[in-house]
Design a protein around this motif. Structure first.
Motif, PDB file in Angstrom:
ATOM      1  N   LYS A 128     -41.336 -18.911 -19.684  1.00 59.75           N
ATOM      2  CA  LYS A 128     -40.577 -18.135 -18.704  1.00 59.75           C
ATOM      3  C   LYS A 128     -40.692 -16.633 -18.933  1.00 59.75           C
ATOM      4  N   ASN A 129     -41.017 -16.235 -20.156  1.00 64.35           N
ATOM      5  CA  ASN A 129     -41.091 -14.807 -20.468  1.00 64.35           C
ATOM      6  C   ASN A 129     -42.389 -14.492 -21.204  1.00 64.35           C
ATOM      7  N   THR A 130     -43.019 -13.391 -20.843  1.00 63.94           N
ATOM      8  CA  THR A 130     -44.245 -12.980 -21.537  1.00 63.94           C
ATOM      9  C   THR A 130     -43.897 -12.304 -22.861  1.00 63.94           C
ATOM     10  N   PRO A 131     -44.852 -12.267 -23.810  1.00 65.68           N
ATOM     11  CA  PRO A 131     -44.602 -11.545 -25.066  1.00 65.68           C
ATOM     12  C   PRO A 131     -44.212 -10.090 -24.821  1.00 65.68           C
ATOM     13  N   THR A 132     -44.782  -9.475 -23.783  1.00 66.68           N
ATOM     14  CA  THR A 132     -44.434  -8.081 -23.484  1.00 66.68           C
ATOM     15  C   THR A 132     -42.976  -7.969 -23.045  1.00 66.68           C
ATOM     16  N   GLN A 133     -42.515  -8.920 -22.227  1.00 66.51           N
ATOM     17  CA  GLN A 133     -41.100  -8.907 -21.830  1.00 66.51           C
ATOM     18  C   GLN A 133     -40.189  -9.065 -23.041  1.00 66.51           C
ATOM     19  N   LEU A 134     -40.574  -9.985 -23.922  1.00 62.86           N
ATOM     20  CA  LEU A 134     -39.778 -10.194 -25.131  1.00 62.86           C
ATOM     21  C   LEU A 134     -39.719  -8.924 -25.969  1.00 62.86           C
ATOM     22  N   SER A 135     -40.884  -8.308 -26.166  1.00 67.01           N
ATOM     23  CA  SER A 135     -40.938  -7.081 -26.972  1.00 67.01           C
ATOM     24  C   SER A 135     -40.091  -5.982 -26.355  1.00 67.01           C
ATOM     25  N   GLN A 136     -40.194  -5.839 -25.023  1.00 67.65           N
ATOM     26  CA  GLN A 136     -39.415  -4.782 -24.349  1.00 67.65           C
ATOM     27  C   GLN A 136     -37.917  -5.028 -24.486  1.00 67.65           C
ATOM     28  N   THR A 137     -37.521  -6.293 -24.364  1.00 64.83           N
ATOM     29  CA  THR A 137     -36.100  -6.607 -24.480  1.00 64.83           C
ATOM     30  C   THR A 137     -35.612  -6.349 -25.899  1.00 64.83           C
ATOM     31  N   LEU A 138     -36.413  -6.776 -26.880  1.00 65.47           N
ATOM     32  CA  LEU A 138     -36.032  -6.531 -28.268  1.00 65.47           C
ATOM     33  C   LEU A 138     -35.902  -5.051 -28.566  1.00 65.47           C
ATOM     34  N   ALA A 139     -36.849  -4.267 -28.061  1.00 62.31           N
ATOM     35  CA  ALA A 139     -36.800  -2.819 -28.291  1.00 62.31           C
ATOM     36  C   ALA A 139     -35.530  -2.234 -27.665  1.00 62.31           C
ATOM     37  N   THR A 140     -35.180  -2.743 -26.487  1.00 63.46           N
ATOM     38  CA  THR A 140     -33.982  -2.276 -25.789  1.00 63.46           C
ATOM     39  C   THR A 140     -32.721  -2.600 -26.587  1.00 63.46           C
ATOM     40  N   ALA A 183     -28.156  -1.614 -21.984  1.00 65.76           N
ATOM     41  CA  ALA A 183     -29.167  -2.557 -22.498  1.00 65.76           C
ATOM     42  C   ALA A 183     -29.015  -3.908 -21.800  1.00 65.76           C
ATOM     43  N   ALA A 184     -27.775  -4.282 -21.482  1.00 66.51           N
ATOM     44  CA  ALA A 184     -27.531  -5.578 -20.844  1.00 66.51           C
ATOM     45  C   ALA A 184     -28.187  -5.639 -19.460  1.00 66.51           C
ATOM     46  N   SER A 185     -27.972  -4.592 -18.654  1.00 68.96           N
ATOM     47  CA  SER A 185     -28.577  -4.635 -17.316  1.00 68.96           C
ATOM     48  C   SER A 185     -30.086  -4.415 -17.385  1.00 68.96           C
ATOM     49  N   LYS A 186     -30.526  -3.592 -18.348  1.00 69.46           N
ATOM     50  CA  LYS A 186     -31.970  -3.376 -18.492  1.00 69.46           C
ATOM     51  C   LYS A 186     -32.670  -4.670 -18.920  1.00 69.46           C
ATOM     52  N   ALA A 187     -32.064  -5.386 -19.873  1.00 71.39           N
ATOM     53  CA  ALA A 187     -32.670  -6.635 -20.355  1.00 71.39           C
ATOM     54  C   ALA A 187     -32.803  -7.640 -19.213  1.00 71.39           C
ATOM     55  N   GLY A 188     -31.785  -7.691 -18.345  1.00 70.53           N
ATOM     56  CA  GLY A 188     -31.862  -8.579 -17.186  1.00 70.53           C
ATOM     57  C   GLY A 188     -33.028  -8.198 -16.274  1.00 70.53           C
ATOM     58  N   ALA A 189     -33.194  -6.890 -16.077  1.00 72.77           N
ATOM     59  CA  ALA A 189     -34.282  -6.419 -15.218  1.00 72.77           C
ATOM     60  C   ALA A 189     -35.646  -6.757 -15.828  1.00 72.77           C
ATOM     61  N   ILE A 190     -35.762  -6.548 -17.148  1.00 69.27           N
ATOM     62  CA  ILE A 190     -37.036  -6.855 -17.826  1.00 69.27           C
ATOM     63  C   ILE A 190     -37.341  -8.354 -17.715  1.00 69.27           C
TER      64      ILE A 190
END
Lengths: 330, 330
Positions: A128-140, A183-190
């Protein structure tokens, strides 16, 4: 509509995910101390925001459920450690973790939730999520965690200072409260698959309602009533807390008024009369009205940012959540 | 060769990276409290292991420098919080963070290092590491963090227990000490571009030398001398600590010997004579020799795992590091 009720719809899935993820912690007392506050009936505003944003950008609730749970754990971790640092005995109407167990267990329970949060994001379904999405969320999330610590340190450093500027105050509340909401709303967007422009807008939306949320807290301390608020009116004045209202009144007043206000804020044993005098001075210099306006401006700007999203029920929820920040009375 | 000297070569780059990454923390006192222990002259075993493993699998030092720094920060975070929990006043020959500042600042400095660690991994050069490598490293570090908390909780729960089994003990030291060392070598393998088989082998290598490291600590407490060790011989006996040696001696002894040993371990005010009696009993039941052998077996197995790597100077360093675990006297 009732925003709290709508949040409740989301909180079922979030609570289930959190429970599953924390069920494998050993030994038992660490598991219990870690889970305790997650079951104490929080509003789940932050994780719901993640899910709603994910839906609003065209993703599904499933895409961001793990990230949402992680963000709630980060929030819970910060509450547990803050309660130790601020020596607060109660949280969500129950004794704080360090009171039910002890400080050592509370430090460790916080650390465990913190660690679990990062682990949970990594456990997101790779289909459901790409490694890039995961990385971006973690960074956030990691960025928000650093800011939470910095915000708490600033807040503690303000305790003996009465020359805090509005800029310093806004920076502190952004870090302490706004950053994780952002971060919560950004993570949802990512996790929902939005493009960078939308991701950035959703971060700003969260940041703005986070700031409004904290300013509204300062306002309610003076404008609510004791029964609704669950604590005495003017408790921030009694504690000598540098809220945006106190900062504005100090900046706007001169001479005797300024001297008197400073005297009351510095005093550790204020009478009710003192608090009333401070309240009058806040009103005289328009400080309460000022704070109310700053909060309103932030909410208005936050809602404007939502124009980037296509119309949907989830988008409407984000509007309503922004309004709710100012409508709430406790 | 001198392993400590070789580690020193790596520690320059690591220290520089840590200093750069922590220099932007605000406010100042939080930055100072966060940096303090990273500059107190630690051996940098864990981050060096990451760099060496990265090189040994064919990667470069640059590929894993950020991850190495992050792992040292996780280690430092756990030391700061452990020192609060264990009420230890000294660390690396200097007053602990909670003594130089206070417990609140120490809690927050630990939390900050923890947050920074995850942020730093995300700051790895995207041209040198793929998103998948970053995700794998983050998952590895997050998993180790959960284990560190669980290990510390187990360790605390052992304090009033004298029926701890060897299995429970080994699980506890794996989590408390082994997991981060295993994560350090695994992170190096991931960031250096190794395949899954090599990555798994490097995790096991770290796990095994981590276990040996802790068992050697238990051994040195009895077999070293006070001047070299920097603390009195037999201090674990005085504290009634359930080390692998105490566990073995209790399991192997019966009747009067067992009763006497238990009595000494439970006593909070042991005389030197008591400690000598316990030492004699440890020897009588071969418990010290047993521990030495378990540590040696772990190191031997760890070295065997290195056969999967092509010959290189870095591979030799990993061999030497494994031997060093048993050769060290303090």
């Amino acid at each position: 509509m009732d925003v709290i009720e709508e949040l409740g719809n989301y909180s079922v899935d979030i609570s289930k995910t959190i429970e599953e993820e924390l069920s494998c912690i050993v030994p038992n007392n660490l598991q219990e101390a870690s889970i305790y506050l997650t079951k104490a009936g929080g509003k789940m505003l932050r994780p719901a925001l993640t899910l709603i944003t994910s839906e609003a950008v065209g993703g599904s609730r499933d895409n961001s459920l793990k990230s949402a749970a992680a963000i709630e754990l980060i929030h819970t971790f910060s509450l547990i450690h803050d309660d130790i640092m601020d020596d607060d005995d109660m949280r969500r109407g129950k004794p704080a973790v360090h009171k039910v167990w002890d400080e050592n267990v509370a430090i460790l329970a916080g650390d465990t939730l913190f660690s679990k949060a990062f682990e949970i994001i990594m456990n997101s379904d790779p289909e459901k999520n790409t490694p890039t999405q995961l990385s971006q969320t973690l960074a956030t999330v990691a960025d928000a965690c650093v800011k939470i610590c910095e915000g708490q340190a600033s807040d503690m450093s303000f305790e003996d200072r009465y020359d805090v500027s509005e800029e310093e105050y806004l920076d502190m509340i952004f870090k302490k409260t706004g950053a994780l909401i952002a971060a919560a709303s950004k993570a949802g967007a990512i996790m929902g698959g939005a493009n960078q422009e939308v991701i950035d807008a959703m971060y700003d939306y969260g940041r703005l309602i986070g700031l409004a949320f904290q300013i509204q807290d300062d306002y309610l301390d003076l404008a609510s009533d004791e029964e609704t608020l669950g604590k005495p009116i003017g408790s921030d004045i009694a504690k000598g807390k540098m809220t945006i209202i106190a900062i504005k009144a100090l900046a706007a007043s001169e001479g005797e008024d300024n001297k008197k206000l400073l005297e009351i804020l510095k005093d550790d044993n204020n009478s009710q009369e003192d608090i009333d005098v401070a309240l009058d001075l806040f009103n005289k210099y328009g400080a309460i009205e000022y704070a109310k306006n700053v909060a309103l401006e932030n909410v208005t700007s936050a809602k404007k940012l939502l124009e980037i999203l296509p119309d949907s029920e989830s988008k409407q929820m984000l509007f309503d959540l922004a309004d709710f920040v100012l409508e709430r009375h406790s």
